[in-house]
Design a protein around this motif. Sequence first.
Motif, PDB file in Angstrom:
ATOM      1  N   ALA A   1       0.841  -1.195   0.000  1.00  0.00           N
ATOM      2  CA  ALA A   1       0.000   0.000   0.000  1.00  0.00           C
ATOM      3  C   ALA A   1       0.875   1.244   0.000  1.00  0.00           C
ATOM      4  O   ALA A   1       1.879   1.301   0.705  1.00  0.00           O
ATOM      5  CB  ALA A   1      -0.913   0.020   1.221  1.00  0.00           C
ATOM      6  N   PRO A   2       0.524   2.257  -0.802  1.00  0.00           N
ATOM      7  CA  PRO A   2       1.358   3.468  -0.846  1.00  0.00           C
ATOM      8  C   PRO A   2       1.294   4.246   0.465  1.00  0.00           C
ATOM      9  O   PRO A   2       0.281   4.248   1.146  1.00  0.00           O
ATOM     10  CB  PRO A   2       0.759   4.285  -1.984  1.00  0.00           C
ATOM     11  N   THR A   3       2.391   4.889   0.803  1.00  0.00           N
ATOM     12  CA  THR A   3       2.423   5.736   1.993  1.00  0.00           C
ATOM     13  C   THR A   3       2.292   7.188   1.570  1.00  0.00           C
ATOM     14  O   THR A   3       2.594   7.540   0.441  1.00  0.00           O
ATOM     15  CB  THR A   3       3.746   5.553   2.776  1.00  0.00           C
ATOM     16  N   ARG A   4       1.855   8.009   2.490  1.00  0.00           N
ATOM     17  CA  ARG A   4       1.728   9.443   2.201  1.00  0.00           C
ATOM     18  C   ARG A   4       3.100  10.099   2.260  1.00  0.00           C
ATOM     19  O   ARG A   4       3.910   9.787   3.123  1.00  0.00           O
ATOM     20  CB  ARG A   4       0.828  10.112   3.237  1.00  0.00           C
ATOM     21  N   GLN A   5       3.283  11.054   1.375  1.00  0.00           N
ATOM     22  CA  GLN A   5       4.513  11.832   1.402  1.00  0.00           C
ATOM     23  C   GLN A   5       4.469  12.733   2.629  1.00  0.00           C
ATOM     24  O   GLN A   5       3.493  13.447   2.864  1.00  0.00           O
ATOM     25  CB  GLN A   5       4.624  12.678   0.139  1.00  0.00           C
ATOM     26  N   LYS A   6       5.522  12.716   3.414  1.00  0.00           N
ATOM     27  CA  LYS A   6       5.577  13.558   4.607  1.00  0.00           C
ATOM     28  C   LYS A   6       5.777  15.014   4.222  1.00  0.00           C
ATOM     29  O   LYS A   6       6.603  15.328   3.376  1.00  0.00           O
ATOM     30  CB  LYS A   6       6.697  13.113   5.532  1.00  0.00           C
TER      31      LYS A   6
ATOM     32  N   ILE B   1      -5.045  24.091   7.470  1.00  0.00           N
ATOM     33  CA  ILE B   1      -3.684  24.009   6.925  1.00  0.00           C
ATOM     34  C   ILE B   1      -2.810  23.148   7.837  1.00  0.00           C
ATOM     35  O   ILE B   1      -2.048  22.294   7.356  1.00  0.00           O
ATOM     36  CB  ILE B   1      -3.076  25.407   6.720  1.00  0.00           C
ATOM     37  N   THR B   2      -2.929  23.332   9.144  1.00  0.00           N
ATOM     38  CA  THR B   2      -2.166  22.519  10.095  1.00  0.00           C
ATOM     39  C   THR B   2      -2.486  21.044   9.906  1.00  0.00           C
ATOM     40  O   THR B   2      -1.590  20.202   9.818  1.00  0.00           O
ATOM     41  CB  THR B   2      -2.469  22.944  11.545  1.00  0.00           C
ATOM     42  N   TYR B   3      -3.772  20.720   9.836  1.00  0.00           N
ATOM     43  CA  TYR B   3      -4.198  19.339   9.643  1.00  0.00           C
ATOM     44  C   TYR B   3      -3.641  18.766   8.341  1.00  0.00           C
ATOM     45  O   TYR B   3      -3.142  17.643   8.302  1.00  0.00           O
ATOM     46  CB  TYR B   3      -5.729  19.259   9.649  1.00  0.00           C
ATOM     47  N   SER B   4      -3.714  19.532   7.272  1.00  0.00           N
ATOM     48  CA  SER B   4      -3.232  19.065   5.969  1.00  0.00           C
ATOM     49  C   SER B   4      -1.731  18.798   5.993  1.00  0.00           C
ATOM     50  O   SER B   4      -1.259  17.816   5.425  1.00  0.00           O
ATOM     51  CB  SER B   4      -3.561  20.082   4.879  1.00  0.00           C
ATOM     52  N   LEU B   5      -0.981  19.678   6.646  1.00  0.00           N
ATOM     53  CA  LEU B   5       0.465  19.479   6.734  1.00  0.00           C
ATOM     54  C   LEU B   5       0.796  18.209   7.519  1.00  0.00           C
ATOM     55  O   LEU B   5       1.683  17.448   7.137  1.00  0.00           O
ATOM     56  CB  LEU B   5       1.132  20.687   7.384  1.00  0.00           C
TER      57      LEU B   5
ATOM     58  N   ASN C   1      -0.218  13.873  -1.338  1.00  0.00           N
ATOM     59  CA  ASN C   1      -0.330  14.845  -2.408  1.00  0.00           C
ATOM     60  C   ASN C   1      -1.644  15.610  -2.354  1.00  0.00           C
ATOM     61  O   ASN C   1      -1.677  16.818  -2.601  1.00  0.00           O
ATOM     62  CB  ASN C   1      -0.149  14.167  -3.771  1.00  0.00           C
ATOM     63  N   THR C   2      -2.742  14.939  -2.022  1.00  0.00           N
ATOM     64  CA  THR C   2      -4.032  15.625  -1.939  1.00  0.00           C
ATOM     65  C   THR C   2      -4.020  16.657  -0.816  1.00  0.00           C
ATOM     66  O   THR C   2      -4.478  17.790  -0.998  1.00  0.00           O
ATOM     67  CB  THR C   2      -5.176  14.610  -1.728  1.00  0.00           C
ATOM     68  N   ALA C   3      -3.481  16.290   0.331  1.00  0.00           N
ATOM     69  CA  ALA C   3      -3.387  17.221   1.458  1.00  0.00           C
ATOM     70  C   ALA C   3      -2.467  18.388   1.111  1.00  0.00           C
ATOM     71  O   ALA C   3      -2.738  19.529   1.480  1.00  0.00           O
ATOM     72  CB  ALA C   3      -2.898  16.502   2.708  1.00  0.00           C
ATOM     73  N   ARG C   4      -1.392  18.105   0.385  1.00  0.00           N
ATOM     74  CA  ARG C   4      -0.466  19.165  -0.020  1.00  0.00           C
ATOM     75  C   ARG C   4      -1.169  20.167  -0.925  1.00  0.00           C
ATOM     76  O   ARG C   4      -1.062  21.375  -0.745  1.00  0.00           O
ATOM     77  CB  ARG C   4       0.750  18.566  -0.744  1.00  0.00           C
ATOM     78  N   ARG C   5      -1.929  19.659  -1.886  1.00  0.00           N
ATOM     79  CA  ARG C   5      -2.659  20.567  -2.787  1.00  0.00           C
ATOM     80  C   ARG C   5      -3.721  21.360  -2.038  1.00  0.00           C
ATOM     81  O   ARG C   5      -3.899  22.559  -2.286  1.00  0.00           O
ATOM     82  CB  ARG C   5      -3.281  19.788  -3.941  1.00  0.00           C
TER      83      ARG C   5
ATOM     84  N   ALA D   1       7.864  20.791  -1.775  1.00  0.00           N
ATOM     85  CA  ALA D   1       7.616  19.435  -1.266  1.00  0.00           C
ATOM     86  C   ALA D   1       6.783  18.585  -2.218  1.00  0.00           C
ATOM     87  O   ALA D   1       6.492  17.439  -1.908  1.00  0.00           O
ATOM     88  CB  ALA D   1       6.903  19.534   0.092  1.00  0.00           C
ATOM     89  N   ARG D   2       6.422  19.121  -3.374  1.00  0.00           N
ATOM     90  CA  ARG D   2       5.597  18.326  -4.284  1.00  0.00           C
ATOM     91  C   ARG D   2       6.420  17.166  -4.847  1.00  0.00           C
ATOM     92  O   ARG D   2       7.634  17.254  -5.014  1.00  0.00           O
ATOM     93  CB  ARG D   2       5.019  19.193  -5.387  1.00  0.00           C
ATOM     94  N   PRO D   3       5.712  16.081  -5.167  1.00  0.00           N
ATOM     95  CA  PRO D   3       6.425  14.907  -5.706  1.00  0.00           C
ATOM     96  C   PRO D   3       7.031  15.203  -7.073  1.00  0.00           C
ATOM     97  O   PRO D   3       6.512  16.032  -7.822  1.00  0.00           O
ATOM     98  CB  PRO D   3       5.338  13.838  -5.817  1.00  0.00           C
TER      99      PRO D   3
END
Length: 143
Positions: free
Chosen positions: A12-17, A69-73, A78-82, A140-142
């Motif tokens: 399963a893919p992991t989220r980018q930190k 924004i805090t939650y998304s960070l 990638n979705t949270a980053r956008r 920080a984008r992929p």
Amino acid sequence: MTATDNATGEGAPTRQKLITGPGILLVWLYGVMVVGAVSRSVVQIATDFDRAPLAYTLSALAGVVYGFITYSLVRGGNTARRAALVCCAAELVGVLTVGTWTLLEPSAFPDATVWSDYGMGYLFIPVLLPVTGMLWLRRARPA
């Protein structure tokens, strides 16, 4: 482990930190701003809403934006980053709009908001944070 492996070794893919390096400082600063904006607006709305409803509502809105924004960070990915990037842009528009409005028509704001005078009451952090956040999130984008 590959980039798509998670802690259990499954595929399963992991989220980018997003909270590495400068991202940690951004989360900390946004967290402080959440506490400051929300606590300030809750007290003002509860005790003196009739005095400056627009200012107090805008401060509450700023607190909600900071919280998202805090939650998304912290969430990462990638979705949270956008989503955080869009919210940082909206925050910057809000700071610039309210900051200019408070300078051009101070009578519209009998009491300050978080974004009044471009965040002067908060050491201009409200105008610096979204710019810094957008720079970090773009970096920080992929690949």
